[in-house]
Design an enzyme around this catalytic site. Structure first.
Site, short mmCIF file in Angstrom:
data_model
loop_
_atom_site.label_atom_id
_atom_site.label_comp_id
_atom_site.label_asym_id
_atom_site.label_seq_id
_atom_site.Cartn_x
_atom_site.Cartn_y
_atom_site.Cartn_z
N CYS A 24 -30.86 25.64 -52.43
CA CYS A 24 -31.48 26.88 -52.92
C CYS A 24 -32.98 26.71 -52.79
CB CYS A 24 -31.09 27.13 -54.38
SG CYS A 24 -31.52 28.80 -54.94
N LYS A 64 -21.42 33.69 -58.47
CA LYS A 64 -22.52 33.23 -59.33
C LYS A 64 -23.14 34.44 -59.99
CE LYS A 64 -26.90 30.87 -59.52
NZ LYS A 64 -27.78 29.90 -58.91
N ARG A 120 -33.33 37.39 -61.62
CA ARG A 120 -32.54 37.20 -60.40
C ARG A 120 -31.44 38.27 -60.26
NH1 ARG A 120 -34.87 32.35 -59.62
NH2 ARG A 120 -34.29 30.51 -60.83
N LYS A 168 -19.29 30.48 -61.54
CA LYS A 168 -20.38 29.98 -62.38
C LYS A 168 -21.05 31.10 -63.14
CE LYS A 168 -24.98 28.23 -61.68
NZ LYS A 168 -25.96 27.91 -60.72
N SER A 171 -25.62 24.77 -67.84
CA SER A 171 -26.46 24.18 -68.88
C SER A 171 -26.33 24.91 -70.22
CB SER A 171 -27.91 24.16 -68.41
OG SER A 171 -28.35 25.46 -68.04
N TYR A 188 -21.92 18.59 -66.90
CA TYR A 188 -22.87 17.57 -67.35
C TYR A 188 -22.18 16.55 -68.26
CZ TYR A 188 -26.08 21.05 -65.50
OH TYR A 188 -26.70 21.94 -64.67
C1 PBG Z 1 -30.28 27.39 -58.48
C2 PBG Z 1 -29.30 27.04 -59.53
C3 PBG Z 1 -29.25 27.42 -60.89
C4 PBG Z 1 -28.20 26.71 -61.45
C5 PBG Z 1 -27.62 25.96 -60.43
N1 PBG Z 1 -28.30 26.19 -59.26
C6 PBG Z 1 -30.12 28.27 -61.71
C7 PBG Z 1 -30.36 29.68 -61.45
O1 PBG Z 1 -29.66 30.36 -60.69
O2 PBG Z 1 -31.33 30.14 -62.03
C8 PBG Z 1 -27.81 26.74 -62.90
C9 PBG Z 1 -27.05 25.55 -63.40
C10 PBG Z 1 -27.02 25.39 -64.86
O3 PBG Z 1 -27.46 26.25 -65.65
O4 PBG Z 1 -26.51 24.34 -65.29
N2 PBG Z 1 -30.36 28.66 -58.04
#
Ligand code: PBG
Length: 327
Positions: free
Chosen positions: A121, A197, A219, A250, A276, A315
């Protein structure tokens, strides 16, 4: 005396042995993928204040996080990087000297049996924190971004990634990356795409950890709208058509309906990513004494498998694998 045969599952449930023998869904260490944040420098194992229990690791320190995971039976890592520099187009994403590329080389050599996945990314590498090249009006330019992503994926493949994981959500990215990998001689490198996502509030701690919060806006222009399940499935299946080898859903647990619907529409392997924010939800509940640690973690992660995901990105992978091994 009964007038008709009655099959009562209680007769099975009351015996622990046959209950175990009949478990329909299992969670095993081999199903788990551990995300790792790699940072520049040496001797770094820096705790992330907003993400308790998770650290930034410099390449030389990776054995401290990878070693215990592998000992417990974790077989794959998903790498995120903090680059030494950021610019408008995130060019450090395809710089061979950056932490992710160096980590790939190091891990490939140190742990040859481990499967290495690199998050692909632009948001960790751009100075504005968006996932691609910005147009004059401040929106992300989809097609210009495809070129940047392709370069990043090729650079990660060169560095040793078995699989790249595009998480940007640009249209056509899987096809573009597949094409670039094939052209550069990496037809054996797989694509694990973040197919479903969602534009989610659950990425907060990650964005701190990866320094990837957008400096303006959000986003929602490219990530999927949580309220549109039909659109989500349609979009996710496009990744399959474009050549994705594994599909990611996700966040995971808030979107298990999506995972289960997607499971019915594709035979591709699927992974659920416990992000997270979900980690913090569990962590906070456990810290508050409101959730029993082992049972809570096992139940939460098993739900992802039950919904139809083959793999779980989490995690908690090392701890959970340890628990599962002891059980
Ligand atoms: C990158 C990405 C993100 C996550 C994984 N790859 C963040 C986002 O889209 O802002 C999130 C992973 C997580 O929250 O553990 N684009």
């Amino acid at each position: 005396m009964t007038a008709f045969p009655v099959v009562r599952m209680r007769r099975i449930r009351q015996n622990a042995t046959i209950r175990d023998m009949l478990a329909e869904v299992t969670l095993e260490p081999r199903h788990l993928i551990l995300p790792i944040f790699v940072c520049p420098g040496e001797g770094e194992a820096r705790a992330i204040p907003s993400f308790p229990g998770i650290s930034h690791w410099s390449v030389d320190m990776l054995p401290e996080i990878a070693g215990p995971a592998i000992e417990n039976g974790v077989k794959a890592f998903l790498l995120f990087g903090l680059p030494t520099y950021k610019d408008e187009d995130g060019t450090s994403a395809f710089d061979a000297g950056q932490p992710v590329q160096r980590a790939l080389g190091f891990l490939r050599e140190s742990y040859p049996d481990t499967f290495l996945i690199a998050d692909t990314c632009m948001c960790e590498y751009t100075d504005h924190g968006h996932c691609g090249h910005l147009s004059a009006d401040g929106s992300v330019d989809n097609d210009a971004t495809l070129e940047l992503l392709s370069k990043a994926a090729v650079s990660q493949a060169k560095a040793g990634a078995h699989m790249v994981a595009p998480s940007d959500m640009m249209d056509g990215r899987v096809a573009a990356i597949r094409d670039a990998l094939d052209r550069e001689g990496f037809s054996g490198t797989g694509i694990m795409s973040y197919a479903a996502k969602h534009a989610s509030a659950f990425y907060g701690p990650f964005r701190d950890a990866a320094g990837s919060a957008p400096s303006f806006g959000d986003r929602r222009g490219y990530q999927l709208p949580p309220m549109n399940p039909r659109e989500i499935i349609r979009d996710a299946l496009l990744d399959a058509d474009e050549g994705a080898d594994i599909l990611i859903v996700k966040p995971a647990v808030p979107y298990l309906d999506i995972a289960s619907k997607l499971r019915a529409r594709t035979d591709l392997p699927m992974a659920g990513y416990i992000v997270s924010g979900e980690y913090m939800l569990l962590h906070s509940a456990i810290s508050a004494g409101a959730l029993e640690r082992s049972r809570g973690l096992l139940e939460y992660h098993t739900a992802v498998r039950r919904a139809g995901c083959d793999l779980v990105i989490t995690y908690f992978a090392t701890e959970l694998a340890g628990l599962l091994r002891r059980n």
